[in-house]
Design a protein around this motif. Structure first.
Motif, short mmCIF file in Angstrom:
data_model
loop_
_atom_site.label_atom_id
_atom_site.label_comp_id
_atom_site.label_asym_id
_atom_site.label_seq_id
_atom_site.Cartn_x
_atom_site.Cartn_y
_atom_site.Cartn_z
N ILE A 48 -93.79 18.40 10.08
CA ILE A 48 -93.66 19.65 10.21
C ILE A 48 -93.03 19.96 11.52
CG2 ILE A 48 -94.89 21.98 10.18
CD1 ILE A 48 -97.24 20.57 8.91
N TRP A 50 -91.15 22.33 14.56
CA TRP A 50 -90.84 23.59 14.80
C TRP A 50 -89.50 23.54 15.82
CZ3 TRP A 50 -94.46 27.94 15.39
CH2 TRP A 50 -95.69 27.93 14.39
N VAL A 64 -89.13 26.67 11.17
CA VAL A 64 -90.15 25.79 10.78
C VAL A 64 -89.78 24.75 9.53
CG1 VAL A 64 -92.60 25.34 10.44
CG2 VAL A 64 -92.12 27.33 11.97
N THR A 65 -89.50 23.74 9.73
CA THR A 65 -89.12 22.94 8.36
C THR A 65 -90.41 21.89 8.14
OG1 THR A 65 -86.95 22.87 9.51
CG2 THR A 65 -87.54 21.48 7.62
N ILE A 66 -90.50 22.00 6.92
CA ILE A 66 -91.65 20.84 6.15
C ILE A 66 -90.94 20.02 5.46
CG2 ILE A 66 -93.66 20.76 4.69
CD1 ILE A 66 -94.11 23.66 5.35
N TRP A 80 -97.61 24.49 -1.22
CA TRP A 80 -98.24 24.12 0.24
C TRP A 80 -98.87 25.18 0.74
CZ3 TRP A 80 -95.89 26.91 3.87
CH2 TRP A 80 -94.60 27.29 3.82
N LEU A 82 -100.00 26.00 4.73
CA LEU A 82 -99.90 25.65 5.94
C LEU A 82 -100.83 26.44 6.89
CD1 LEU A 82 -98.63 23.54 8.17
CD2 LEU A 82 -96.93 25.17 8.51
N LEU A 181 -102.97 21.28 6.25
CA LEU A 181 -101.92 21.49 5.23
C LEU A 181 -102.70 21.12 3.86
CD1 LEU A 181 -98.93 21.43 4.40
CD2 LEU A 181 -98.89 18.90 4.53
N CYS A 190 -103.80 16.56 9.48
CA CYS A 190 -102.63 16.60 10.40
C CYS A 190 -102.97 16.23 11.71
CB CYS A 190 -102.22 18.13 10.24
SG CYS A 190 -101.65 18.51 8.56
N ASN A 217 -93.21 18.28 16.75
CA ASN A 217 -93.45 17.82 15.29
C ASN A 217 -95.12 17.87 15.04
OD1 ASN A 217 -90.90 17.63 14.70
ND2 ASN A 217 -90.92 15.43 14.70
#
Length: 449
Positions: A48, A50, A64-66, A80, A82, A181, A190, A217
């Motif tokens: 994840i 940011w 924000v990328t997963i 998912w 989060l 998660l 996590c 991350n």
């Protein structure tokens, strides 16, 4: 003297108990951490990221990328979830491409009301088809992420947040903590957020590079041990050289659902609404001796001079679940010589460059990438043609059967090795050599004399 002996015995006993509990604690610690490591996908994780894209008067805007970097474990419906905990008293002013499940208490705000005021927000993806002004790049898939090895382009999800009451520079911003998660159920752990070098972006004409103002991350890893105390699939074997079929072990996936299962030939199996899934994904299983939602059957079908053929069938026994984008992973030494795979797509997995004994199978798009719920359509099957290696190939001692099998990233229970289909005695016996024959004749002659 007697009291002294008793005291010494008690002391030794106490020391022994302390040592015993210490060893148990160490064993549990090692087990719980070792289970999160998958030897067939040692670098698999969900990352994840940011990226702070701009500062605002009271906070920042971040993308924000997963990324699902797991080779054969996808995140299926309902997707998912989060969560995290804010370090201070931050709020989410707005979100694009996702939403929180609760707004929380925003009563202290008079004019602009934040999207979420909870200190521990829970975020979910938006569903497909939302208005364009609510969409963000790689959003709105209902939280479904493909496995990285199956479809890298669909293994990413993203959204944008505008955070208030937060730091407004790299030095004053505080990273969120206690990330969680769900994918979609439990199993993921996590780690803490860590600042990493800022992400670099290319402009649309690919002639200029820009970069995020700050990047951190979070890495999440999956443990089947944490996800469920029982397996979710089992394996059965059969072969052309033996009429015996080795079934899945009894209660391979636990028999806790046996009181609520349905017989395949009963009227209940055909009633309206039986295939409607529950919110908590509680299965409704067909009654079997193994009580597993999924059974994988490996059949050694034909033996040629230079090749051999295997048939693989996957059967769904869950009336409430169909599996989209399913994956099957098998470990076998002859997978380094796969000649042809029929009806499935195939990709070798080589986590260790010197060993090529693992392969991933998955359905062909729009053909059999959907494994239907329990019933007449609830199975998919394929055949593999493998070239023999004369130095290693044999049908003896269960060599023709896989060492490990995974379905959707979870390891399936194999039958005990002593139950595998075996070669008949005539085929299993070694041919009598001339030396053995000569020795036998000599013994007969000596006995006559």
């Amino acid at each position: 003297m007697e009291h002294k002996n008793v005291f010494c015995q008690r002391r030794r006993c106490h020391t022994f108990l302390e040592l015993k509990f210490a060893l148990l604690a160490i064993a549990f610690f090692m087990l719980s951490h070792a289970e999160a490591y998958d030897p067939l996908d040692p670098t698999g994780n969900v990352t994840i990221k940011w990226d702070v894209m701009s500062w605002t008067p009271d906070g920042y805007v971040a993308a924000v990328t997963i990324n699902n970097f797991q080779m054969y474990r996808h995140i299926g419906a309902p997707g998912w979830t989060l969560g995290w905990q804010w370090a201070k008293k931050e709020v989410l002013w707005t979100m694009v491409g996702a939403q929180t499940t609760e707004q929380g208490d925003c009563s202290k705000f008079k004019a602009n009301i934040p999207h979420c005021c909870k200190r521990t927000p829970i975020v979910v993806d938006l569903l497909p088809g939302v208005p364009y002004n609510q969409q963000f790049a790689n959003c709105c898939k209902g939280g479904v992420l493909s496995a990285w090895g199956q479809d890298p382009a669909s293994a990413v999800s993203a959204f944008q947040v505008s955070v208030g009451l937060a730091g407004t520079s790299n030095k004053t911003v505080k990273l969120p903590k206690n990330f969680t998660l769900q994918g979609p159920g439990p199993g993921y752990t996590c780690g803490p957020a860590k600042v990493v070098p800022s992400t670099v972006y290319l402009t649309s004409d690919r002639r200029r590079k820009t970069q995020a103002l700050m990047t951190w991350n979070v890495t999440c890893t999956y443990s089947q041990f944490l996800a469920s105390k029982n397996p979710s699939c089992c394996v059965s074997f059969s072969s052309f050289y033996n009429e015996t079929i080795t079934p899945c072990p009894s209660c391979a996936c636990g028999c806790h659902n046996k009181n609520n299962c349905i017989m395949s030939n009963s009227k209940a199996a055909h009633r309206t609404g039986i295939n409607t899934p529950k919110k908590d994904n509680t299965p409704l299983l067909q009654c079997t001796h193994h009580m597993c939602p999924i059974r994988v059957h490996w059949h050694v079908k034909v033996n040629y001079k230079e090749y051999w053929r295997v048939k693989v069938a996957i059967t769904n026994f869950n009336y409430r679940m169909n599996y989209t984008q399913w994956t099957l992973v098998a470990q076998h030494p002859n997978l380094n010589n796969v000649t042809q795979v029929f009806s499935f797509d195939y990709k070798p997995l080589v986590p260790y460059e010197s060993i090529n004994d693992t392969g991933m199978f998955y359905g062909m798009k729009f053909y059999n990438d959907l494994l239907m719920e329990a019933g007449p359509q609830g199975n998919v099957q394929s055949e593999l043609l493998l070239q023999k290696n004369k130095d290693t190939f044999t049908f003896k001692q269960g060599w023709a059967f896989p060492r490990k099998v995974y379905f959707n990233g979870d390891e399936c229970m194999l039958p005990p090795p002593d139950t595998y289909p075996f070669l008949p005695n005539s085929a299993n016996a070694n041919p009598i050599t001339s030396l053995t024959m000569a020795a036998s004749v000599l013994l007969v002659v000596l006995s006559i004399w």
